[in-house]
Write an enzyme that holds these catalytic residues in place. Structure first.
Site, mmCIF file in Angstrom:
data_model
loop_
_atom_site.group_PDB
_atom_site.id
_atom_site.type_symbol
_atom_site.label_atom_id
_atom_site.label_comp_id
_atom_site.label_asym_id
_atom_site.label_seq_id
_atom_site.Cartn_x
_atom_site.Cartn_y
_atom_site.Cartn_z
ATOM 1 N N LYS A 284 0.845 -1.204 0.000
ATOM 2 C CA LYS A 284 0.000 0.000 0.000
ATOM 3 C C LYS A 284 0.875 1.247 0.000
ATOM 4 O O LYS A 284 2.075 1.171 0.293
ATOM 5 C CB LYS A 284 -0.937 -0.037 1.209
ATOM 6 C CG LYS A 284 -0.244 -0.184 2.548
ATOM 7 C CD LYS A 284 -1.251 -0.539 3.654
ATOM 8 C CE LYS A 284 -0.576 -0.615 5.001
ATOM 9 N NZ LYS A 284 -1.516 -1.049 6.052
ATOM 10 N N TYR B 266 16.758 27.280 14.402
ATOM 11 C CA TYR B 266 15.581 28.090 14.748
ATOM 12 C C TYR B 266 15.302 28.030 16.245
ATOM 13 O O TYR B 266 15.552 27.011 16.889
ATOM 14 C CB TYR B 266 14.349 27.578 14.000
ATOM 15 C CG TYR B 266 14.419 27.742 12.500
ATOM 16 C CD1 TYR B 266 14.360 29.007 11.905
ATOM 17 C CD2 TYR B 266 14.527 26.632 11.664
ATOM 18 C CE1 TYR B 266 14.412 29.151 10.526
ATOM 19 C CE2 TYR B 266 14.575 26.764 10.282
ATOM 20 C CZ TYR B 266 14.518 28.025 9.722
ATOM 21 O OH TYR B 266 14.565 28.170 8.365
ATOM 22 N N ARG C 144 -11.095 -0.480 14.048
ATOM 23 C CA ARG C 144 -10.794 0.490 13.008
ATOM 24 C C ARG C 144 -11.550 0.163 11.728
ATOM 25 O O ARG C 144 -12.145 1.013 11.112
ATOM 26 C CB ARG C 144 -9.278 0.504 12.733
ATOM 27 C CG ARG C 144 -8.862 1.464 11.660
ATOM 28 C CD ARG C 144 -7.393 1.342 11.287
ATOM 29 N NE ARG C 144 -7.091 0.101 10.590
ATOM 30 C CZ ARG C 144 -5.950 -0.144 9.961
ATOM 31 N NH1 ARG C 144 -4.986 0.756 9.959
ATOM 32 N NH2 ARG C 144 -5.744 -1.294 9.355
#
Ligand SMILES: *Cc1c(COP(=O)(O)O)cnc(C)c1O
Length: 364
Positions: A37, A260, A138
């Site tokens: 998949k 950052y 699910r």
């Protein structure tokens, strides 16, 4: 600063073949299907599928209808294989499933009804799998719904159920009682379909022991080298290797703040290797919390990950701009990076290679 060359994603099909053989050995007689998949976990369903077919794989699973069509096209008519679509029978999918000879894994009563309506028109039974939910909550028919279908006698008319399948929610944790509860549920459901083949285990389940293997094991992430317990397994080899060159080397001093924000404050002198890859190449930003790269024979702490560049601690390694650094592969281990990033190996893989140059080793 040297011109940064691109990150490179190498996909080793010989390593894939090795892992497939290892999983087959572990499965001890059960057939091992390849789960491809999401374009083969981002690594390319076509080359992976062709190689697995050459290694003897004759059953595949994909999630989406379009993935099944693409895999069927790649396998070409001279490589017969059963391709199951986990999404099942979605609206209007009948003609496309038929053209590409894909088998839907039906996972709800409305899907079942729609598949029957389509099959009724064609005059011959439609080959399907039934996906039953044994406790992952699910996807899949509930066990009581499935029992009612069988008891009603005619509710499966027009369908030929060739496979009964379910999926484990906690297979990476062998001690978890959820596994035994799901197994008990599955045994009950599968007994309703004595003619059908049965499949419960994905990668992790295949390593849970013989009770979990049934006729068919659905191997996904283990094909790519992830260990069944979400920790590295020496029996399996890395299929995906991500490397990128050192773009620059910078000497940082105590008090410097790297990148950052102000999360990374330098406390002791540090030789920073700036690497020409970042989260745009699939390196998960959260991986800096314990993640590492591999360079000059040792693990190198990942300090920051930005979109196009990341920084590692080179320590005292002999290094020069242009030298390749392994960000994932046989030494920078998939399962380690996944856990450093608070994720799973599956996610690490599917993020790779949107930008990196791709190279396949070992043909089909
Ligand atoms: C993704 C998936 C698999 C493969 O899982 P891995 O953990 O990658 O082996 C098998 N079965 C179902 C239903 C899936 O959704």
């Amino acid at each position: 600063m040297a011109e940064p060359a691109a990150a490179r994603l190498t996909i080793d099909l010989d390593a894939l073949a090795h892992n497939y053989a290892e999983i087959r050995r572990e499965a001890a007689g059960a057939e091992v299907a390849g789960v491809l998949k999401a374009d083969g976990y981002g690594l390319g369903a076509a080359p992976l599928g062709l190689r697995l077919w050459a290694e003897g794989a004759r059953t595949f699973f994909v999630a989406r209808l379009a993935e099944g069509e693409a895999l069927r096209a790649a396998l070409t008519p001279d490589r017969p294989a059963t391709i199951y679509v986990l999404d099942g029978f979605t609206a209007g999918s009948g003609p496309r499933l038929a053209t590409a000879r894909l088998t839907p894994a039906l996972c709800s009563l409305p899907q079942l009804t729609a598949a029957q309506a389509w099959a009724g028109g064609s005059g011959r039974p439609l080959s399907v799998a039934l996906h039953v939910d044994t406790g992952m909550n699910r996807q899949g028919l509930r066990p009581d719904e499935t029992r009612a279908l069988v008891q009603a006698g005619d509710r499966l008319q027009g369908l030929e159920v060739g496979l009964v399948m379910s999926h484990l929610g906690s297979a990476a944790d062998p001690e978890n009682h959820r596994n035994t509860r799901q197994l008990a549920q599955f045994l009950e459901v599968r007994a309703l379909f004595p003619q059908a083949r049965a499949s419960l285990a994905a990668s992790a389940g295949a390593f849970l022991g013989p009770n979990y293997r049934f006729d068919l094991v659905r191997a996904g992430v283990s094909l790519f080298g992830s260990g069944a317990r979400e920790v590295p397994d020496e029996r399996l080899r890395a299929v995906a290797t991500l490397t990128a060159p050192i773009a620059d080397i910078r000497n940082l001093r105590p008090g410097d703040i790297l990148g950052y924000g102000d999360a990374v404050r330098i406390e002791a002198p540090l030789r920073a290797g700036v690497i020409a890859a970042g989260y745009a190449d699939g390196v998960i930003r959260a991986g800096r919390n314990g993640g590492y790269a591999w360079f000059a024979g040792a693990r190198r702490r990942l300090l920051i990950v930005t979109m196009d560049l990341l920084v590692i601690d080179l320590d005292d390694a002999d290094a020069a701009p242009g030298d390749p650094v392994e960000l994932l592969g046989p030494n920078a281990l998939l399962d380690d990076l996944a856990s450093a990033a608070g994720s799973v190996a599956h996610e690490v893989l599917v993020r790779l290679g949107r930008r990196a140059e791709r190279v396949y080793l070992g043909g089909a």
